[in-house]
Design a protein around this motif. Structure first.
Motif, PDB file in Angstrom:
ATOM      1  N   PRO A  70       0.805  -1.230   0.000  1.00  0.00           N
ATOM      2  CA  PRO A  70       0.000   0.000   0.000  1.00  0.00           C
ATOM      3  C   PRO A  70       0.834   1.274   0.000  1.00  0.00           C
ATOM      4  O   PRO A  70       0.481   2.244  -0.666  1.00  0.00           O
ATOM      5  N   LYS A  71       1.955   1.275   0.753  1.00  0.00           N
ATOM      6  CA  LYS A  71       2.792   2.475   0.800  1.00  0.00           C
ATOM      7  C   LYS A  71       3.449   2.758  -0.547  1.00  0.00           C
ATOM      8  O   LYS A  71       3.510   3.899  -0.997  1.00  0.00           O
ATOM      9  N   LEU A  72       3.915   1.702  -1.163  1.00  0.00           N
ATOM     10  CA  LEU A  72       4.522   1.861  -2.493  1.00  0.00           C
ATOM     11  C   LEU A  72       3.476   2.290  -3.513  1.00  0.00           C
ATOM     12  O   LEU A  72       3.742   3.124  -4.388  1.00  0.00           O
ATOM     13  N   GLN A  73       2.282   1.723  -3.401  1.00  0.00           N
ATOM     14  CA  GLN A  73       1.212   2.084  -4.325  1.00  0.00           C
ATOM     15  C   GLN A  73       0.876   3.573  -4.191  1.00  0.00           C
ATOM     16  O   GLN A  73       0.704   4.265  -5.192  1.00  0.00           O
ATOM     17  N   GLU A  74       0.804   4.029  -2.954  1.00  0.00           N
ATOM     18  CA  GLU A  74       0.502   5.449  -2.721  1.00  0.00           C
ATOM     19  C   GLU A  74       1.600   6.329  -3.305  1.00  0.00           C
ATOM     20  O   GLU A  74       1.326   7.369  -3.919  1.00  0.00           O
ATOM     21  N   LEU A  75       2.832   5.906  -3.102  1.00  0.00           N
ATOM     22  CA  LEU A  75       3.957   6.677  -3.643  1.00  0.00           C
ATOM     23  C   LEU A  75       3.925   6.677  -5.169  1.00  0.00           C
ATOM     24  O   LEU A  75       4.183   7.702  -5.810  1.00  0.00           O
ATOM     25  N   PHE A  76       3.583   5.546  -5.710  1.00  0.00           N
ATOM     26  CA  PHE A  76       3.476   5.411  -7.161  1.00  0.00           C
ATOM     27  C   PHE A  76       2.425   6.366  -7.714  1.00  0.00           C
ATOM     28  O   PHE A  76       2.642   7.072  -8.708  1.00  0.00           O
ATOM     29  N   LEU A  77       1.283   6.414  -7.051  1.00  0.00           N
ATOM     30  CA  LEU A  77       0.206   7.304  -7.483  1.00  0.00           C
ATOM     31  C   LEU A  77       0.584   8.772  -7.314  1.00  0.00           C
ATOM     32  O   LEU A  77       0.152   9.626  -8.086  1.00  0.00           O
ATOM     33  N   SER A  78       1.417   9.043  -6.325  1.00  0.00           N
ATOM     34  CA  SER A  78       1.828  10.429  -6.111  1.00  0.00           C
ATOM     35  C   SER A  78       2.711  10.945  -7.227  1.00  0.00           C
ATOM     36  O   SER A  78       2.891  12.142  -7.389  1.00  0.00           O
ATOM     37  N   LEU A  79       3.287  10.006  -7.970  1.00  0.00           N
ATOM     38  CA  LEU A  79       4.115  10.399  -9.126  1.00  0.00           C
ATOM     39  C   LEU A  79       3.257  10.646 -10.369  1.00  0.00           C
ATOM     40  O   LEU A  79       3.774  10.758 -11.479  1.00  0.00           O
ATOM     41  N   ARG A  80       1.905  10.661 -10.127  1.00  0.00           N
ATOM     42  CA  ARG A  80       0.933  10.945 -11.192  1.00  0.00           C
ATOM     43  C   ARG A  80       0.978   9.887 -12.289  1.00  0.00           C
ATOM     44  O   ARG A  80       0.842  10.197 -13.484  1.00  0.00           O
ATOM     45  N   MET A  81       1.147   8.623 -11.842  1.00  0.00           N
ATOM     46  CA  MET A  81       1.054   7.531 -12.801  1.00  0.00           C
ATOM     47  C   MET A  81      -0.393   7.106 -12.885  1.00  0.00           C
ATOM     48  O   MET A  81      -1.233   7.510 -12.083  1.00  0.00           O
ATOM     49  N   GLU A  82      -0.699   6.278 -13.849  1.00  0.00           N
ATOM     50  CA  GLU A  82      -2.061   5.782 -14.003  1.00  0.00           C
ATOM     51  C   GLU A  82      -2.439   4.911 -12.808  1.00  0.00           C
ATOM     52  O   GLU A  82      -1.581   4.168 -12.288  1.00  0.00           O
ATOM     53  N   PRO A  83      -3.699   4.935 -12.328  1.00  0.00           N
ATOM     54  CA  PRO A  83      -4.111   4.071 -11.226  1.00  0.00           C
ATOM     55  C   PRO A  83      -3.925   2.605 -11.586  1.00  0.00           C
ATOM     56  O   PRO A  83      -4.050   2.220 -12.737  1.00  0.00           O
ATOM     57  N   LEU A  84      -3.610   1.807 -10.532  1.00  0.00           N
ATOM     58  CA  LEU A  84      -3.415   0.375 -10.761  1.00  0.00           C
ATOM     59  C   LEU A  84      -4.748  -0.305 -10.946  1.00  0.00           C
ATOM     60  O   LEU A  84      -5.715   0.076 -10.314  1.00  0.00           O
TER      61      LEU A  84
END
Length: 482
Positions: free
Chosen positions: A468-482
């Protein structure tokens, strides 16, 4: 003389035969007949005449020399050697017998004897360029590179217009990785012999070694105009095009090489490498199958490993099956079989055998490490990975992942950071650094490292999504939602 020039070759031959038959004692007539046979390529007939003349004139140096030379042309090395030995006994002070004897010995792979023969020539004539060249060739075959280079260099000194000596000197420099001097020597050879495709080819290799692809391409292109049937030149052209990322042109060159020499490996190997670069697994498998019977079991295992690491399990299995049908054997193949069948009894059995082997290759060690890691035997996986003698990013990743799983976070971070200081293009390394920094609460640093991982090509979004933490960080980079 003018009358002979007006005659048909068959008519000349008939006249010589008639004259010699009428008077077999006529040395001049016999010599002319034998020479005419030799000029026509009728070496058997020429040798018969020379043998007859030698019986009648056993101490005639010229006849024996001609007999030896003709025997050599006919590839009768035994008779040539025997004849030239007679010359060295008959006239030990003349160089022809020693020199020709050395040439035959060299052709017979009797290097030690050839060296002594050429040394004898140089005792009689210290600056004989041919003997210097030939002795250099002997030392080169013996792996004595420095001695060979010195002899080639001396040959160019005593005979500056000796193109073959400059070519061989260039080869010595190329072998010792002195590419600049090799280029200079090859250029001298080409100035002396304008149509010298081998020199053009090798100067292209020297340019390629120093990454001067423009001049390398120019040399290969000129060489191929002189030697259009040389499949190796098309491979060289393909290699340059590959380095220039002109993959379409590279494929054309490699295909030309394969067309010219379908049984030779280099063209197919070029196509294999090119297919891998392009991610064309179908072509990679096709070119691998084309040379499968000529690959070692270790090379086949490496091909299976490549397919396995690219998650092409079906293709890896197919290649393994083909190797088994060819009855290929080897620890590397067994190691790949172990991984492919890791969840079956055969995988466990192969693991037990291979892990007990005292001396195995890095390939086998890497497979043992991967097998242990997949079976959650982390300490054992790290131990196998550490035994690898050559650097391998796949083994580095196992060590890093193992350190993280065994809570040696600081050690893992230090090792990964040290690697990234020298290699900034490994997506897995940046991802693991991001994961470590995130666990330590350094969110900004984690975000930076995750961005680097994504930029370098990290694509395992499923693994990101499991945290979850990595996913949140990933989304913060304005990538497409998983």
């Amino acid at each position: 003389m003018a009358q002979d020039e007006d005659k048909d070759p068959q008519e000349i031959l008939d006249d010589l035969r008639r004259t010699y038959a009428q008077n077999p004692q006529d040395l001049d007539a016999g010599t002319k007949l034998a020479q005419q046979y030799s000029d026509l390529g009728w070496f058997n007939e020429a040798i018969e005449v020379y043998r007859d003349l030698a019986k009648r004139n056993p101490n005639n140096f010229s006849i024996l020399l001609a007999l030896g030379n003709t025997s050599f042309k006919r590839q009768d090395l035994e008779e040539a050697q025997s004849t030239f030995k007679k010359l060295t006994v008959l006239s030990p002070g003349r160089i022809e017998g020693w020199n020709n004897l050395g040439i035959v010995q060299l052709a017979s792979n009797n290097n030690a004897a050839a060296i002594q023969s050429f040394k004898k020539v140089l005792e009689l004539e210290p600056d004989n360029p041919g003997a210097l060249l030939n002795l250099g060739n002997c030392y080169d075959k013996e792996g004595q590179a420095e001695e060979a280079m010195a002899l080639f260099a001396k040959a160019t000194t005593v005979k500056p217009d000796f193109s073959d000596a400059w070519f061989n000197l260039g080869n010595s420099y190329l072998q010792s990785q002195n590419n600049e001097k090799a280029i200079e020597a090859y250029k001298r050879a080409i100035r002396l012999q304008r149509e010298f495709p081998s020199a053009l080819k090798n100067i292209g290799v020297a340019y390629e070694n120093i990454n001067d692809l423009t001049n390398a391409l120019d040399c290969y292109s000129k060489a191929v105009q002189l030697a259009k049937a040389d499949a190796g030149l098309y491979v060289n052209l393909g290699n340059v095009a590959t380095k220039q990322k002109d993959y379409d042109q590279a494929k054309l060159w490699y295909t030309k090489a394969v067309t010219l020499s379908p049984r030779e490996m280099p063209g197919w190997m070029g196509l294999r490498h090119l297919a891998l670069l392009k991610g064309d697994i179908e072509s990679y498998c096709k070119s691998t199958r084309a040379v499968l019977t000529r690959l070692s079991s270790a090379a086949v295992a490496e091909s299976i490993m490549i397919l396995r690491e690219l998650d092409h399990t079906k293709e890896a299995l197919d290649l393994l099956g083909r190797a088994e049908k060819l009855d290929m054997k080897g620890d590397e193949l067994d190691a790949e079989r172990m991984l492919i069948h890791r969840f079956k009894p055969i995988g466990k059995s192969l693991f037990k055998r291979l892990r007990s082997s005292a001396d195995v290759s890095d390939h086998v060690l890497s497979c043992l490490a991967q097998y242990s890691y997949d079976n959650k035997q982390i300490d054992e996986a790290i131990a196998f990975a550490k035994r690898c003698r050559q650097e391998s990013i796949s083994m580095d990743i196992i060590r890093w992942e193992g350190l993280i799983l065994t809570n040696n976070i600081d050690d893992a971070e230090t090792a990964i950071q040290r690697y990234c200081n020298d290699h900034d293009d490994c997506p897995q390394a940046w991802f693991l650094l991001a994961k470590i920094k995130l666990e330590k609460g350094a969110t900004d640093a984690a975000r930076t490292f995750l961005a680097k991982a994504l930029d370098a090509g990290y694509s395992d979004t499923e693994r990101i999504g499991r945290d979850p933490k990595l996913q949140e960080l990933f989304l913060s980079l304005r990538m497409e939602p998983l």
